[in-house]
Design an enzyme around this catalytic site. Structure first.
Site, PDB file in Angstrom:
ATOM      1  N   LYS A   1       2.766  23.957 -58.304  1.00  5.93           N
ATOM      2  CA  LYS A   1       2.282  25.312 -57.687  1.00  5.93           C
ATOM      3  C   LYS A   1       1.371  25.714 -58.138  1.00  5.93           C
ATOM      4  O   LYS A   1       1.801  26.250 -58.546  1.00  5.93           O
ATOM      5  CB  LYS A   1       3.075  25.066 -56.494  1.00  5.93           C
TER       6      LYS A   1
ATOM      7  N   ARG B   1       0.755  36.390 -55.991  1.00  3.43           N
ATOM      8  CA  ARG B   1       1.421  35.763 -56.431  1.00  3.43           C
ATOM      9  C   ARG B   1       1.027  35.326 -57.932  1.00  3.43           C
ATOM     10  O   ARG B   1       1.740  33.928 -58.590  1.00  3.43           O
ATOM     11  CB  ARG B   1       1.822  34.599 -55.782  1.00  3.43           C
TER      12      ARG B   1
ATOM     13  N   TYR C   1      -2.445  17.430 -43.428  1.00  3.62           N
ATOM     14  CA  TYR C   1      -2.922  17.645 -42.469  1.00  3.62           C
ATOM     15  C   TYR C   1      -3.604  16.782 -41.532  1.00  3.62           C
ATOM     16  O   TYR C   1      -3.973  17.088 -40.225  1.00  3.62           O
ATOM     17  CB  TYR C   1      -3.289  19.164 -42.500  1.00  3.62           C
TER      18      TYR C   1
ATOM     19  N   CYS D   1       8.150  34.195 -48.168  1.00  2.58           N
ATOM     20  CA  CYS D   1       7.222  34.718 -47.555  1.00  2.58           C
ATOM     21  C   CYS D   1       6.690  34.984 -46.340  1.00  2.58           C
ATOM     22  O   CYS D   1       6.638  35.463 -45.834  1.00  2.58           O
ATOM     23  CB  CYS D   1       6.079  33.895 -48.809  1.00  2.58           C
TER      24      CYS D   1
ATOM     25  N   CYS E   1      10.965  28.662 -48.564  1.00  3.05           N
ATOM     26  CA  CYS E   1      10.119  30.351 -49.225  1.00  3.05           C
ATOM     27  C   CYS E   1      11.306  30.660 -48.833  1.00  3.05           C
ATOM     28  O   CYS E   1      11.524  31.276 -46.938  1.00  3.05           O
ATOM     29  CB  CYS E   1       8.917  29.522 -50.079  1.00  3.05           C
TER      30      CYS E   1
ATOM     31  N   CYS F   1       7.804  36.070 -52.124  1.00  3.44           N
ATOM     32  CA  CYS F   1       7.994  34.441 -52.454  1.00  3.44           C
ATOM     33  C   CYS F   1       9.243  34.465 -52.776  1.00  3.44           C
ATOM     34  O   CYS F   1      10.400  33.825 -52.779  1.00  3.44           O
ATOM     35  CB  CYS F   1       7.843  33.347 -52.869  1.00  3.44           C
TER      36      CYS F   1
ATOM     37  N   LYS G   1       0.569  20.889 -56.318  1.00  2.00           N
ATOM     38  CA  LYS G   1      -0.194  21.453 -55.049  1.00  2.00           C
ATOM     39  C   LYS G   1      -0.700  22.388 -55.584  1.00  2.00           C
ATOM     40  O   LYS G   1      -0.666  22.833 -56.570  1.00  2.00           O
ATOM     41  CB  LYS G   1       1.375  22.059 -54.507  1.00  2.00           C
TER      42      LYS G   1
ATOM     43  N   ARG H   1      -1.929  30.545 -44.980  1.00  2.00           N
ATOM     44  CA  ARG H   1      -1.201  32.334 -44.657  1.00  2.00           C
ATOM     45  C   ARG H   1      -1.707  32.817 -43.570  1.00  2.00           C
ATOM     46  O   ARG H   1      -0.728  33.476 -42.747  1.00  2.00           O
ATOM     47  CB  ARG H   1      -1.377  32.727 -45.850  1.00  2.00           C
TER      48      ARG H   1
ATOM     49  N   SER I   1      -3.870  23.400 -46.954  1.00  2.00           N
ATOM     50  CA  SER I   1      -5.207  24.162 -46.091  1.00  2.00           C
ATOM     51  C   SER I   1      -6.194  24.302 -46.232  1.00  2.00           C
ATOM     52  O   SER I   1      -7.385  24.221 -45.595  1.00  2.00           O
ATOM     53  CB  SER I   1      -3.895  25.353 -45.542  1.00  2.00           C
TER      54      SER I   1
HETATM   55  C1  PBG Z   1       4.981  28.855 -48.902  1.00  2.00           C
HETATM   56  C2  PBG Z   1       4.295  27.886 -49.522  1.00  2.00           C
HETATM   57  C3  PBG Z   1       2.988  28.288 -49.282  1.00  2.00           C
HETATM   58  C4  PBG Z   1       2.126  26.864 -49.108  1.00  2.00           C
HETATM   59  C5  PBG Z   1       3.280  26.013 -48.962  1.00  2.00           C
HETATM   60  N1  PBG Z   1       4.608  26.555 -48.961  1.00  2.00           N
HETATM   61  C6  PBG Z   1       1.940  28.968 -49.135  1.00  2.00           C
HETATM   62  C7  PBG Z   1       1.591  30.062 -50.180  1.00  2.00           C
HETATM   63  O1  PBG Z   1       2.392  29.349 -51.584  1.00  2.00           O
HETATM   64  O2  PBG Z   1       1.622  31.358 -50.260  1.00  2.00           O
HETATM   65  C8  PBG Z   1       0.631  26.524 -48.913  1.00  2.00           C
HETATM   66  C9  PBG Z   1       0.634  25.269 -47.875  1.00  2.00           C
HETATM   67  C10 PBG Z   1      -1.239  24.934 -47.986  1.00  2.00           C
HETATM   68  O3  PBG Z   1      -2.054  25.828 -47.971  1.00  2.00           O
HETATM   69  O4  PBG Z   1      -0.999  24.122 -46.991  1.00  2.00           O
HETATM   70  N2  PBG Z   1       5.224  29.847 -50.266  1.00  2.00           N
HETATM   71 ZN    ZN Z   2       6.313  31.242 -50.102  1.00  2.00          ZN
END
Ligand code: PBG
Ligand code: ZN
Length: 348
Positions: A217, A239, A336, A142, A140, A150, A270, A227, A297
């Site tokens: 996602k 996003r 995690y 970002c 990605c 992204c 996800k 983040r 997360s």
């Molecule tokens: C990057 C990405 C993200 C996550 C995985 N890859 C963050 C987002 O999309 O803002 C989130 C993973 C998590 O929250 O544990 N695009």
């Molecule tokens: Zn991203």
């Protein structure tokens, strides 16, 4: 009553009443082993993928306040740490780069595939130290863009699709060249699976790099701690125009079908627990490829917070959440909790 009229002991459930016999379920799960046998799919160490945040300070090892028990690692520190997990049965990791040095971010995510950057250095170091470890790279922009989005943007802030997928493909190919066994694009820009697959083919790497699409996602409230950890919050806007709307089940189904057609080797859903119906859709629509789900997360931090409040028991709830994902149809879980599970699975 028997035929001669004497009263005999009568079993409550009789052979001529089979519904009542089959109503006794507890015989099937009265023993701990039976409770394992009742699972269609068991949680195994091979199902677990551990996310790692890698910074550009090689010697860093810093706790992440919003993600209990997780750290940001420099390459020198993460290699020995991963060794301790491999000794407990860890099979797979997914790497996220976290550039912290000044001047590393620009509108094109140039530093994402810097040969001296944290991800590429860590792929190489882990592959050299642990030839059997399966290394996945999140793909990605970002974490590397000055604006925190992204993809590459137009002036109005919307994603420039073609430039973005070209850049994402280049990043993915460079991770594969460095030795990643799997690239997993999480950007949600339309058409990136096709672009990355073509890139891998052109580079002669498609046969030795899996392409796992974060197909479904969703944009939501569960990525905050990530983040924080990755320093990847967008500097303006959100996003919502590229990650899926939480109610968008049909969009998720279309994305899964589309990504399979574009050459995805595995499909990801996800977040996890709030999207079990989508996992089950993925298992149905993509039944010939592995289905992965990311317990993100926010989900992880919420379970920790609930456990701290005494609302739940951490180990029990972690297993319960994982079983939900397996039941819904996932066979792989990015979580995690992986270091904990490696220990807990030995206790069971
Ligand atoms: C990057 C990405 C993200 C996550 C995985 N890859 C963050 C987002 O999309 O803002 C989130 C993973 C998590 O929250 O544990 N695009
Ligand atoms: Zn991203």
């Amino acid at each position: 009553m028997s035929a001669n009229g004497t009263k005999k002991h009568v079993a409550t459930y009789t052979a001529d009443d089979p519904t009542q016999i089959s109503s006794i379920l507890q015989g099937g799960y009265h023993h701990p082993l039976l409770r394992q046998w009742q699972m269609e799919k068991q949680l195994t160490k091979t199902a677990l993928i551990y996310p790692l945040f890698i910074t550009d300070d090689a010697d860093e090892e810093t706790e992440i306040p919003s993600l209990p028990k997780q750290k940001r690692w420099g390459v020198n520190k993460v290699v020995p740490y991963v060794g301790t997990l491999i000794a407990k049965g860890l099979k797979a990791v997914i790497l996220f780069g976290v550039p912290l040095k000044d001047g590393t971010k620009d509108p094109y995510a140039t530093s994402a595939d810097d040969p001296e950057g944290p991800v590429i250095l860590t792929i190489k170091a882990l592959a050299a130290a642990y030839p059997d470890l399966f290394i996945i790279c999140d793909v990605c922009m970002c974490e590397y863009t000055s604006h925190g989005h992204c993809g590459i943007l137009r002036e109005d802030g919307s994603i420039l699709r073609e430039e973005s997928v070209r850049r994402l493909a280049a990043i993915a190919v460079n991770y594969a060249k460095a030795g990643a066994h799997c690239v997993a694009p999480s950007d949600m820009v339309d058409g990136r699976i096709l672009a990355i697959k073509r890139g891998l083919l052109d580079a002669g790497l498609a046969h030795k790099c899996m392409l796992m699409s974060y197909s479904a996602k969703f944009s939501g409230n569960l990525y905050g701690p990530f983040r924080d950890a990755a320093g990847s919050a967008p500097s303006f806007g959100d996003r919502k125009c590229y990650q899926l709307p939480p109610g968008g089940r049909g969009l998720a189904r279309r994305a899964i079908v589309r990504d399979l057609a574009e050459g995805a080797d595995a499909i990801m859903v996800k977040p996890s627990t709030f999207y079990l119906d989508i996992i089950s859709d993925a298992a149905e629509l993509a039944k010939d490829v592995p289905i992965c789900t990311y317990q993100v997360s926010g989900e992880y931090a919420m379970l920790h917070a609930a456990a701290e409040k005494g609302v739940v028991d951490l180990k029990t709830i972690a297993f319960e959440a994982a079983y939900g994902c397996l039941r819904a149809g996932a066979s792989l879980i990015i979580t995690y909790f992986t270091p904990d599970f490696l220990e807990w699975l030995d206790e069971n």
